[in-house]
Design an enzyme around this catalytic site. Structure first.
Site, PDB file in Angstrom:
ATOM      1  N   GLU A  32      36.753  20.805 -10.154  1.00 42.31           N
ATOM      2  CA  GLU A  32      36.083  21.435 -11.302  1.00 42.31           C
ATOM      3  C   GLU A  32      36.035  22.938 -11.056  1.00 42.31           C
ATOM      4  O   GLU A  32      35.604  23.396 -10.006  1.00 42.31           O
ATOM      5  CB  GLU A  32      34.674  20.876 -11.497  1.00 42.31           C
ATOM      6  CG  GLU A  32      33.849  21.579 -12.577  1.00 42.31           C
ATOM      7  CD  GLU A  32      34.545  21.692 -13.941  1.00 42.31           C
ATOM      8  OE1 GLU A  32      34.930  20.657 -14.499  1.00 42.31           O
ATOM      9  OE2 GLU A  32      34.721  22.834 -14.430  1.00 42.31           O
ATOM     10  N   GLY A  61      30.413  18.723 -16.088  1.00 42.78           N
ATOM     11  CA  GLY A  61      30.038  18.156 -17.389  1.00 42.78           C
ATOM     12  C   GLY A  61      30.873  18.707 -18.529  1.00 42.78           C
ATOM     13  O   GLY A  61      30.867  18.156 -19.624  1.00 42.78           O
ATOM     14  N   GLY A  62      31.561  19.826 -18.283  1.00 40.34           N
ATOM     15  CA  GLY A  62      32.502  20.340 -19.269  1.00 40.34           C
ATOM     16  C   GLY A  62      31.870  20.863 -20.544  1.00 40.34           C
ATOM     17  O   GLY A  62      30.689  21.232 -20.590  1.00 40.34           O
ATOM     18  N   THR A  63      32.671  20.868 -21.593  1.00 36.54           N
ATOM     19  CA  THR A  63      32.274  21.483 -22.869  1.00 36.54           C
ATOM     20  C   THR A  63      31.059  20.802 -23.484  1.00 36.54           C
ATOM     21  O   THR A  63      30.100  21.472 -23.897  1.00 36.54           O
ATOM     22  CB  THR A  63      33.455  21.390 -23.866  1.00 36.54           C
ATOM     23  OG1 THR A  63      34.616  21.943 -23.268  1.00 36.54           O
ATOM     24  CG2 THR A  63      33.145  22.149 -25.150  1.00 36.54           C
ATOM     25  N   CYS A  64      31.112  19.494 -23.595  1.00 40.78           N
ATOM     26  CA  CYS A  64      30.062  18.780 -24.329  1.00 40.78           C
ATOM     27  C   CYS A  64      28.688  19.109 -23.762  1.00 40.78           C
ATOM     28  O   CYS A  64      27.767  19.470 -24.489  1.00 40.78           O
ATOM     29  CB  CYS A  64      30.322  17.273 -24.265  1.00 40.78           C
ATOM     30  SG  CYS A  64      29.103  16.319 -25.165  1.00 40.78           S
ATOM     31  N   HIS A  87      13.575  -2.612 -45.107  1.00 39.05           N
ATOM     32  CA  HIS A  87      13.032  -1.632 -46.060  1.00 39.05           C
ATOM     33  C   HIS A  87      11.879  -0.872 -45.397  1.00 39.05           C
ATOM     34  O   HIS A  87      11.064  -1.495 -44.717  1.00 39.05           O
ATOM     35  CB  HIS A  87      12.517  -2.340 -47.306  1.00 39.05           C
ATOM     36  CG  HIS A  87      11.810  -1.409 -48.239  1.00 39.05           C
ATOM     37  ND1 HIS A  87      12.486  -0.532 -49.056  1.00 39.05           N
ATOM     38  CD2 HIS A  87      10.479  -1.190 -48.440  1.00 39.05           C
ATOM     39  CE1 HIS A  87      11.604   0.171 -49.743  1.00 39.05           C
ATOM     40  NE2 HIS A  87      10.376  -0.200 -49.391  1.00 39.05           N
TER      41      HIS A  87
HETATM   42  C1  LIG Z   1      30.283  23.927 -30.203  1.00 40.69           C
HETATM   43  C2  LIG Z   1      30.823  22.534 -30.011  1.00 40.69           C
HETATM   44  C3  LIG Z   1      30.098  21.453 -30.433  1.00 40.69           C
HETATM   45  C4  LIG Z   1      30.580  20.165 -30.251  1.00 40.69           C
HETATM   46  N1  LIG Z   1      29.860  19.115 -30.705  1.00 40.69           N
HETATM   47  C5  LIG Z   1      30.337  17.857 -30.557  1.00 40.69           C
HETATM   48  C6  LIG Z   1      29.593  16.737 -30.989  1.00 40.69           C
HETATM   49  O1  LIG Z   1      28.491  16.875 -31.520  1.00 40.69           O
HETATM   50  N2  LIG Z   1      30.101  15.510 -30.799  1.00 40.69           N
HETATM   51  C7  LIG Z   1      31.328  15.315 -30.212  1.00 40.69           C
HETATM   52  O2  LIG Z   1      31.753  14.177 -30.056  1.00 40.69           O
HETATM   53  N3  LIG Z   1      32.061  16.351 -29.777  1.00 40.69           N
HETATM   54  C8  LIG Z   1      31.590  17.613 -29.935  1.00 40.69           C
HETATM   55  N4  LIG Z   1      32.313  18.671 -29.469  1.00 40.69           N
HETATM   56  C9  LIG Z   1      33.615  18.404 -28.804  1.00 40.69           C
HETATM   57  C10 LIG Z   1      33.385  17.956 -27.362  1.00 40.69           C
HETATM   58  O3  LIG Z   1      32.604  18.901 -26.691  1.00 40.69           O
HETATM   59  C11 LIG Z   1      34.722  17.781 -26.677  1.00 40.69           C
HETATM   60  O4  LIG Z   1      35.531  16.943 -27.456  1.00 40.69           O
HETATM   61  C12 LIG Z   1      34.561  17.153 -25.298  1.00 40.69           C
HETATM   62  O5  LIG Z   1      33.744  17.939 -24.473  1.00 40.69           O
HETATM   63  C13 LIG Z   1      35.927  16.970 -24.660  1.00 40.69           C
HETATM   64  O6  LIG Z   1      35.767  16.529 -23.378  1.00 40.69           O
HETATM   65  P1  LIG Z   1      36.933  16.606 -22.326  1.00 40.69           P
HETATM   66  O7  LIG Z   1      36.567  15.605 -21.318  1.00 40.69           O
HETATM   67  O8  LIG Z   1      38.238  16.480 -22.958  1.00 40.69           O
HETATM   68  O9  LIG Z   1      36.922  18.081 -21.734  1.00 40.69           O
HETATM   69  P2  LIG Z   1      35.784  19.179 -21.470  1.00 40.69           P
HETATM   70  O10 LIG Z   1      34.436  18.652 -21.784  1.00 40.69           O
HETATM   71  O11 LIG Z   1      36.205  20.409 -22.166  1.00 40.69           O
HETATM   72  O12 LIG Z   1      35.855  19.372 -19.897  1.00 40.69           O
HETATM   73  C14 LIG Z   1      36.968  19.900 -19.255  1.00 40.69           C
HETATM   74  C15 LIG Z   1      36.552  20.378 -17.873  1.00 40.69           C
HETATM   75  O13 LIG Z   1      37.707  20.726 -17.139  1.00 40.69           O
HETATM   76  C16 LIG Z   1      37.455  21.906 -16.406  1.00 40.69           C
HETATM   77  N5  LIG Z   1      38.766  22.536 -16.153  1.00 40.69           N
HETATM   78  C17 LIG Z   1      39.625  23.027 -17.057  1.00 40.69           C
HETATM   79  N6  LIG Z   1      40.744  23.458 -16.476  1.00 40.69           N
HETATM   80  C18 LIG Z   1      40.579  23.241 -15.144  1.00 40.69           C
HETATM   81  C19 LIG Z   1      41.396  23.478 -14.015  1.00 40.69           C
HETATM   82  N7  LIG Z   1      42.625  23.985 -14.134  1.00 40.69           N
HETATM   83  N8  LIG Z   1      40.907  23.150 -12.803  1.00 40.69           N
HETATM   84  C20 LIG Z   1      39.671  22.602 -12.668  1.00 40.69           C
HETATM   85  N9  LIG Z   1      38.858  22.350 -13.713  1.00 40.69           N
HETATM   86  C21 LIG Z   1      39.322  22.663 -14.939  1.00 40.69           C
HETATM   87  C22 LIG Z   1      36.551  22.705 -17.311  1.00 40.69           C
HETATM   88  O14 LIG Z   1      35.809  23.661 -16.581  1.00 40.69           O
HETATM   89  C23 LIG Z   1      35.670  21.615 -17.892  1.00 40.69           C
HETATM   90  O15 LIG Z   1      34.534  21.405 -17.093  1.00 40.69           O
HETATM   91  C24 LIG Z   1      31.841  19.972 -29.618  1.00 40.69           C
HETATM   92  C25 LIG Z   1      32.569  21.060 -29.152  1.00 40.69           C
HETATM   93  C26 LIG Z   1      32.082  22.340 -29.342  1.00 40.69           C
HETATM   94  C27 LIG Z   1      32.875  23.493 -28.824  1.00 40.69           C
END
Ligand SMILES: Cc1cc2nc3c(=O)[nH]c(=O)nc-3n(C[C@H](O)[C@H](O)[C@H](O)COP(=O)(O)OP(=O)(O)OC[C@H]3O[C@@H](n4cnc5c(N)ncnc54)[C@H](O)[C@@H]3O)c2cc1C
Length: 458
Positions: free
Chosen positions: A33, A38-41, A440
C-alpha cells in the site's frame, strides 16, 4: 528476493479481504500500500462523503424546523471545522482497522510504498523486489484532471483535497454534474456556500433517464444551486473573486465566477505508473486493465480487481470482484462478472437508487415491457416525514414478468431498491412482490401497489 505465494497491490475494497482469504487458505501473502489503508472508499470516497452528506442533511432539516413545528431561536449555523472533525472521526477507525488487521495478520507481510512490476511475477517496492506466482492488482483510481485551458493558473480541488476543507467556500463552482459532483454540490449548498454546477451535457447525470435527471435538477435548483448545462467549451482563469470558469454555454452568461473550483469530471485508473509493460499486462485505451469474466488479465497468474479493471466503479463492484476471485481460486467456484446486476445509488437527498436497466435502455432493447411510476407525494411515509421529492419507476419484461430495472429517486431510495434487486437475482416474476404483504407505513409498501398499475411501455 522475498518470495510469496501471492502479492496484493493496493488495499482498496478487494485487496484486504482477498489477502485474508488467501492467508486463511495457508498462502504466504505480501500486501503493498502506497498511501492510506482502505483506499478511496474509506479515505476520500464513500465514507467521508456520506459523513458530509449526513451533516448537510442535519443542517437542512434544522433550517426546515418550522415545517415540523419545532422552534429554534436564531439562525442555523454550520461549524465547518466540527463537520470535518466528525468526518475524520468516522474515517479514522475504518482506515486504522484495515491497517491494523493486515499488519497483525500472521502469514501476511505489509510493505508500505509504491509497487511497480519489474517482471510478470515480480513487483518492486522501494529497494525490495517481491516475487510470487500470483499477483492481484487492486490499485483503484483517482480524479481525472482534464486538459482544460488555464487549469495550471488556478488552484482547484478534487474529491481528495476536499477532504481537507474545514472552511466554508463562499462560492463553490463544481465542474461535473454527475454522481460525485452532485453529492458535494448539495452538501456544500446546505452548509451555506453558493454553489454552481457546470456540466458539459444538456442535463445532469446524463446516463440516467431524462425524468430522473430532471427530478434531481429540480431538487438542486429548489435549494438554490445554479446549474449551467451545455458547457461545451470550458476554460478557467484567475478572477478577483477567486476563479472564473468560461462556460461558453448556448444560453446565459458566458462566465461563472466563484471562490473555489471543484473538479469532478470522472476517474482514471492508477495504472500509469505500475510497470505494467514490464509484466506485459494489457490495458485498454483509457488505461483500464483488460480482464476476462473471472478477472484474469492476459498474463497468467495476474488478476485485476476493482476500479482499475473498468468493470465497475463502486465499492460493491470491487467487493464483488474479490468474491468472484476468492470463490474461483479457493472454493472451486465458477463465479463471473457477467452474473452481477448493475446497481448503485446517488447520495443526494433524496437519494437515487438504481438497479438493472433504465427506461432508455429498455426502449433501446426493443423488448415488450411494462412500466409503473409513482410520485413520492403519493407515498404516505414520505408525506408524513415531509420528504416528498422524487418518484419511483419500475420496469418489467412483459413476457417473462421478471423485473428489468428500477429507478427510485426519493426517500430511502438507496435502501428500497434492494427489494427489486434481490428479486432480479432470484429471477422471480413481479407477481411475487405484487402479492406480498409489506409493512405500513413504509416506502416499500407502495411497490405492490405500483405493480398493480403496470402499463405497456409505449
Ligand atoms: C467522492 C467519491 C464518493 C464515492 N462514493 C461511493 C459510494 O457512495 N458508493 C460506492 O459504491 N462507491 C463510491 N465511490 C467509488 C468507490 O470509492 C470506489 O469504487 C472504490 O473505492 C474502488 O475500490 P478499489 O478497491 O478498486 O480501489 P481504491 O479504493 O481506490 O484503492 C486502491 C488502493 O491502491 C493503492 N495504490 C494505488 N496504486 C498503488 C501502487 N502502485 N502501489 C501500492 N499501492 C497502490 C491506493 O493508495 C489505494 O489505497 C466513491 C468515489 C469517490 C471518489
Amino acid at each position: 528476493m522475498p518470495k510469496f505465494d501471492a502479492i496484493v497491490i493496493g488495499t482498496g475494497q478487494a485487496g484486504p479481504s482477498l489477502a485474508r482469504r488467501l492467508v486463511a487458505a495457508g498462502r504466504k501473502v505480501a500486501v503493498i500500500e502506497r498511501k492510506h489503508f482502505g483506499g478511496t472508499c474509506v479515505n476520500t470516497g464513500c465514507t467521508p462523503t456520506k459523513a458530509l452528506v449526513a451533516s448537510a442533511y442535519a443542517a437542512h432539516v434544522a433550517r426546515r424546523h418550522a415545517d415540523y413545528g419545532v422552534t429554534i431561536a436564531g439562525p442555523i449555523a454550520v461549524d465547518m471545522k466540527a463537520v470535518k472533525a466528525r468526518k475524520d472521526s468516522i474515517v479514522a477507525p475504518s482506515r486504522n482497522g484495515v491497517e491494523r488487521s493486515l499488519k497483525s495478520l500472521e502469514g501476511c507481510t505489509v510493505y508500505q510504498g509504491h509497487g511497480r512490476f519489474v517482471a510478470p511475477s515480480a513487483v518492486k517496492v522501494g529497494e525490495t523486489v517481491l516475487e510470487a506466482p500470483q499477483i492481484f492488482i487492486n490499485v483503484g483510481g483517482r480524479a481525472s484532471v482534464p486538459a482544460m485551458p488555464g487549469l495550471d493558473q488556478v488552484p482547484y480541488l478534487t474529491n481528495s483535497s476536499m477532504m481537507d476543507v474545514d472552511f466554508l467556500p463562499k462560492h463553490l463552482v463544481v465542474v461535473g454534474g454527475s454522481y460525485i459532483g452532485l453529492e458535494f454540490a448539495q452538501a456544500y449548498r446546505r452548509f451555506g456556500s453558493e454553489v454552481t454546477v457546470v456540466e458539459m451535457a444538456p442535463r445532469l447525470i446524463a446516463r440516467e433517464d431524462e425524468d430522473v435527471s430532471m427530478g434531481v435538477a429540480d431538487v438542486l435548483e429548489a435549494e438554490g444551486i445554479a446549474l449551467r448545462l451545455n458547457a461545451t467549451c470550458l476554460s478557467v482563469g484567475k478572477h478577483p473573486d477567486g476563479v472564473a470558469v468560461n462556460v461558453d454555454c448556448t444560453e446565459g452568461a458566458p462566465q461563472v465566477t466563484g471562490s473555489h473550483l471543484l473538479l469532478a469530471v470522472g476517474r482514471r485508473p492508477n495504472t500509469d505508473d505500475l510497470g505494467l509493460d514490464k509484466a506485459g499486462v494489457a490495458t485498454d485505451a483509457r488505461g483500464f486493465i483488460t480482464v476476462d469474466d473471472q478477472l484474469r488479465t492476459n498474463v497468467p497468474g495476474i488478476f485485476a480487481l476493482g476500479d482499475c479493471n473498468g468493470r465497475g466503479a463502486f465499492t460493491h463492484t470491487a467487493w464483488n470482484d474479490f468474491e468472484i476471485v476468492a470463490a474461483n481460486l479457493l472454493d472451486g467456484g465458477e463465479r463471473r462478472v457477467a452474473d452481477r446486476i448493475a446497481a448503485y445509488a446517488l447520495y443526494t437527498d433524496p437519494p437515487l437508487g438504481r438497479c438493472g436497466m433504465s427506461e432508455t435502455e429498455v426502449r433501446k432493447s426493443g423488448r415488450p415491457a411494462l412500466i409503473a411510476t409513482m410520485p413520492m407525494e403519493d407515498v404516505s411515509r414520505a408525506f408524513e416525514k415531509g420528504e416528498t421529492n422524487g418518484f419511483m419507476k419500475i420496469l418489467v419484461d412483459k413476457e417473462t414478468k421478471q423485473f428489468l430495472g428500477a429507478s427510485f429517486l426519493g426517500l430511502s431510495g438507496d435502501e428500497v431498491i434492494h427489494t427489486v434487486l434481490d428479486l432480479m437475482y432470484a429471477k422471480a416474476p413481479y407477481t411475487v412482490m405484487a402479492r406480498a404483504m409489506h409493512i405500513h407505513p413504509t416506502v416499500t409498501e407502495f411497490l405492490p401497489t405500483m405493480l398493480g398499475e403496470l402499463r405497456d411501455l409505449e
